[in-house]
Motif scaffolding. Structure first.
Motif, PDB file in Angstrom:
ATOM      1  N   LEU A   1      49.584   7.642  66.921  1.00  0.00           N
ATOM      2  CA  LEU A   1      49.574   7.168  68.301  1.00  0.00           C
ATOM      3  C   LEU A   1      48.754   8.107  69.181  1.00  0.00           C
ATOM      4  O   LEU A   1      47.969   7.654  70.013  1.00  0.00           O
ATOM      5  CB  LEU A   1      50.999   7.031  68.848  1.00  0.00           C
ATOM      6  CG  LEU A   1      51.103   6.619  70.318  1.00  0.00           C
ATOM      7  CD1 LEU A   1      50.466   5.255  70.559  1.00  0.00           C
ATOM      8  CD2 LEU A   1      52.557   6.626  70.768  1.00  0.00           C
ATOM      9  N   ASP A   2      48.905   9.404  69.012  1.00  0.00           N
ATOM     10  CA  ASP A   2      48.139  10.360  69.824  1.00  0.00           C
ATOM     11  C   ASP A   2      46.637  10.192  69.613  1.00  0.00           C
ATOM     12  O   ASP A   2      45.862  10.245  70.569  1.00  0.00           O
ATOM     13  CB  ASP A   2      48.559  11.796  69.508  1.00  0.00           C
ATOM     14  CG  ASP A   2      49.953  12.120  70.028  1.00  0.00           C
ATOM     15  OD1 ASP A   2      50.427  11.437  70.951  1.00  0.00           O
ATOM     16  OD2 ASP A   2      50.567  13.072  69.490  1.00  0.00           O
ATOM     17  N   GLU A   3      46.210   9.983  68.373  1.00  0.00           N
ATOM     18  CA  GLU A   3      44.786   9.779  68.092  1.00  0.00           C
ATOM     19  C   GLU A   3      44.297   8.471  68.706  1.00  0.00           C
ATOM     20  O   GLU A   3      43.198   8.415  69.269  1.00  0.00           O
ATOM     21  CB  GLU A   3      44.539   9.772  66.582  1.00  0.00           C
ATOM     22  CG  GLU A   3      44.756  11.121  65.921  1.00  0.00           C
ATOM     23  CD  GLU A   3      44.814  11.043  64.411  1.00  0.00           C
ATOM     24  OE1 GLU A   3      44.352  12.011  63.774  1.00  0.00           O
ATOM     25  OE2 GLU A   3      45.321  10.037  63.854  1.00  0.00           O
ATOM     26  N   LEU A   4      45.110   7.425  68.610  1.00  0.00           N
ATOM     27  CA  LEU A   4      44.744   6.140  69.207  1.00  0.00           C
ATOM     28  C   LEU A   4      44.614   6.284  70.721  1.00  0.00           C
ATOM     29  O   LEU A   4      43.650   5.804  71.322  1.00  0.00           O
ATOM     30  CB  LEU A   4      45.755   5.065  68.838  1.00  0.00           C
ATOM     31  CG  LEU A   4      45.498   3.665  69.404  1.00  0.00           C
ATOM     32  CD1 LEU A   4      44.138   3.126  68.995  1.00  0.00           C
ATOM     33  CD2 LEU A   4      46.604   2.711  68.964  1.00  0.00           C
ATOM     34  N   LEU A   5      45.565   6.951  71.341  1.00  0.00           N
ATOM     35  CA  LEU A   5      45.499   7.164  72.786  1.00  0.00           C
ATOM     36  C   LEU A   5      44.251   7.934  73.194  1.00  0.00           C
ATOM     37  O   LEU A   5      43.606   7.597  74.185  1.00  0.00           O
ATOM     38  CB  LEU A   5      46.744   7.902  73.278  1.00  0.00           C
ATOM     39  CG  LEU A   5      47.985   7.065  73.434  1.00  0.00           C
ATOM     40  CD1 LEU A   5      49.187   7.940  73.759  1.00  0.00           C
ATOM     41  CD2 LEU A   5      47.789   6.014  74.496  1.00  0.00           C
ATOM     42  N   SER A   6      43.896   8.962  72.448  1.00  0.00           N
ATOM     43  CA  SER A   6      42.676   9.721  72.751  1.00  0.00           C
ATOM     44  C   SER A   6      41.455   8.819  72.695  1.00  0.00           C
ATOM     45  O   SER A   6      40.563   8.920  73.536  1.00  0.00           O
ATOM     46  CB  SER A   6      42.501  10.881  71.768  1.00  0.00           C
ATOM     47  OG  SER A   6      43.478  11.866  72.022  1.00  0.00           O
TER      48      SER A   6
ATOM     49  N   GLY B   1      38.723   6.451  78.253  1.00  0.00           N
ATOM     50  CA  GLY B   1      37.298   6.327  78.462  1.00  0.00           C
ATOM     51  C   GLY B   1      36.675   5.106  77.809  1.00  0.00           C
ATOM     52  O   GLY B   1      35.513   4.808  78.018  1.00  0.00           O
ATOM     53  N   ARG B   2      37.435   4.395  76.978  1.00  0.00           N
ATOM     54  CA  ARG B   2      36.946   3.194  76.299  1.00  0.00           C
ATOM     55  C   ARG B   2      37.631   1.937  76.823  1.00  0.00           C
ATOM     56  O   ARG B   2      37.238   0.818  76.498  1.00  0.00           O
ATOM     57  CB  ARG B   2      37.238   3.257  74.784  1.00  0.00           C
ATOM     58  CG  ARG B   2      36.807   4.491  74.053  1.00  0.00           C
ATOM     59  CD  ARG B   2      35.325   4.677  73.918  1.00  0.00           C
ATOM     60  NE  ARG B   2      34.606   3.596  73.323  1.00  0.00           N
ATOM     61  CZ  ARG B   2      34.346   3.461  72.039  1.00  0.00           C
ATOM     62  NH1 ARG B   2      34.806   4.326  71.173  1.00  0.00           N
ATOM     63  NH2 ARG B   2      33.602   2.468  71.617  1.00  0.00           N
ATOM     64  N   THR B   3      38.697   2.096  77.606  1.00  0.00           N
ATOM     65  CA  THR B   3      39.477   0.962  78.085  1.00  0.00           C
ATOM     66  C   THR B   3      38.882   0.392  79.358  1.00  0.00           C
ATOM     67  O   THR B   3      38.816   1.065  80.381  1.00  0.00           O
ATOM     68  CB  THR B   3      40.948   1.382  78.320  1.00  0.00           C
ATOM     69  OG1 THR B   3      41.505   1.806  77.066  1.00  0.00           O
ATOM     70  CG2 THR B   3      41.773   0.241  78.871  1.00  0.00           C
ATOM     71  N   LEU B   4      38.455  -0.862  79.279  1.00  0.00           N
ATOM     72  CA  LEU B   4      37.900  -1.551  80.443  1.00  0.00           C
ATOM     73  C   LEU B   4      39.011  -1.995  81.389  1.00  0.00           C
ATOM     74  O   LEU B   4      38.894  -1.871  82.605  1.00  0.00           O
ATOM     75  CB  LEU B   4      37.097  -2.775  79.996  1.00  0.00           C
ATOM     76  CG  LEU B   4      35.891  -2.507  79.112  1.00  0.00           C
ATOM     77  CD1 LEU B   4      35.300  -3.817  78.597  1.00  0.00           C
ATOM     78  CD2 LEU B   4      34.849  -1.708  79.875  1.00  0.00           C
ATOM     79  N   ALA B   5      40.075  -2.556  80.826  1.00  0.00           N
ATOM     80  CA  ALA B   5      41.202  -3.061  81.614  1.00  0.00           C
ATOM     81  C   ALA B   5      42.445  -3.038  80.735  1.00  0.00           C
ATOM     82  O   ALA B   5      42.349  -2.988  79.510  1.00  0.00           O
ATOM     83  CB  ALA B   5      40.910  -4.488  82.090  1.00  0.00           C
ATOM     84  N   SER B   6      43.597  -3.084  81.372  1.00  0.00           N
ATOM     85  CA  SER B   6      44.849  -3.099  80.614  1.00  0.00           C
ATOM     86  C   SER B   6      45.892  -3.904  81.368  1.00  0.00           C
ATOM     87  O   SER B   6      45.721  -4.223  82.544  1.00  0.00           O
ATOM     88  CB  SER B   6      45.349  -1.672  80.364  1.00  0.00           C
ATOM     89  OG  SER B   6      45.676  -1.040  81.583  1.00  0.00           O
ATOM     90  N   GLY B   7      46.949  -4.207  80.672  1.00  0.00           N
ATOM     91  CA  GLY B   7      48.058  -4.940  81.270  1.00  0.00           C
ATOM     92  C   GLY B   7      49.195  -5.005  80.277  1.00  0.00           C
ATOM     93  O   GLY B   7      49.079  -4.519  79.150  1.00  0.00           O
ATOM     94  N   GLY B   8      50.262  -5.600  80.689  1.00  0.00           N
ATOM     95  CA  GLY B   8      51.391  -5.664  79.773  1.00  0.00           C
ATOM     96  C   GLY B   8      52.489  -6.580  80.249  1.00  0.00           C
ATOM     97  O   GLY B   8      52.422  -7.171  81.329  1.00  0.00           O
ATOM     98  N   MET B   9      53.469  -6.695  79.398  1.00  0.00           N
ATOM     99  CA  MET B   9      54.688  -7.432  79.718  1.00  0.00           C
ATOM    100  C   MET B   9      55.849  -6.640  79.150  1.00  0.00           C
ATOM    101  O   MET B   9      55.692  -5.837  78.237  1.00  0.00           O
ATOM    102  CB  MET B   9      54.666  -8.844  79.142  1.00  0.00           C
ATOM    103  CG  MET B   9      54.740  -8.916  77.637  1.00  0.00           C
ATOM    104  SD  MET B   9      55.037 -10.589  77.048  1.00  0.00           S
ATOM    105  CE  MET B   9      56.417 -10.294  75.947  1.00  0.00           C
TER     106      MET B   9
END
Length: 184
Positions: A157-162, A166-174
């Motif tokens: 998870l830490d590697e994925l978060l890193s 800087g690569r995430t254009l947008a995010s959201g959730g439920m």
């Protein structure tokens, strides 16, 4: 996400979505037909029943080349939120995931990769709060990415978060809820 951050409940660490700052101000709207009007996730998606991944849908983001999904439970009594699902490299044209994805590292849609959950298995692990522990909250966090990620199924998870930073254009959730059986 909305301006009000998700508060961690029992775990002392923030959810993944609070650690990633999107490039755009666009919010990804996430939904699931497996979520009841009261917010509860259908039983079949829990570890107590069929443990199948729920269907998810989200709004499109222009120029998204890939998507990542992280599902966490901050109500677990541990230092970090319990990771129920990590999947990335979902094709950029996708606007959701089908129900019942296989619990394997490499899956369709073509190229999608699933990492290990907190039970050390690949793919989705449904809600399974201890009996009598009360209502738990499951944060389905979706990230639109500017490109695919060169990471394998053993990525933490830490590697994925890193990689998401800087690569995430947008995010959201439920947020879905689930409660284990009541003790007799």
């Amino acid at each position: 996400m909305s301006e009000t951050p998700y508060p961690p409940h029992h775990s002392g660490e923030a959810l993944s979505i609070m650690k990633v700052h999107p490039i755009l101000d666009t919010e990804v709207v996430v939904a699931s037909t497996a979520q009841r009007p009261d917010g509860r996730l259908d039983d079949r998606h829990s570890a107590y029943y069929d443990n199948v991944s729920p269907p998810l849908s989200w709004t499109a983001v222009p120029d998204a080349k890939a998507w990542a999904v992280i599902v966490e439970d901050p109500d677990a009594r541990q230092a970090r939120p319990f990771v129920h699902w990590m999947i990335w490299n979902i094709p950029g044209e996708a606007t959701g995931l089908l129900e019942g994805l296989p619990a394997e590292p490499l899956i369709t849609p073509q190229g999608a990769i699933q990492g290990r959950n907190s039970k050390n298995g690949y793919g989705y692990y449904g809600p399974g709060p201890p009996p009598g522990h009360g209502l738990h909250h499951y944060y389905f966090q979706v990230f639109a990415l500017d490109n695919t990620l060169d990471m394998n199924s053993e990525t933490s998870l830490d590697e994925l978060l890193s990689a998401l930073k800087g690569r995430t254009l947008a995010s959201g959730g439920m947020v879905a809820t689930y409660e284990g059986p009541v003790r007799q």
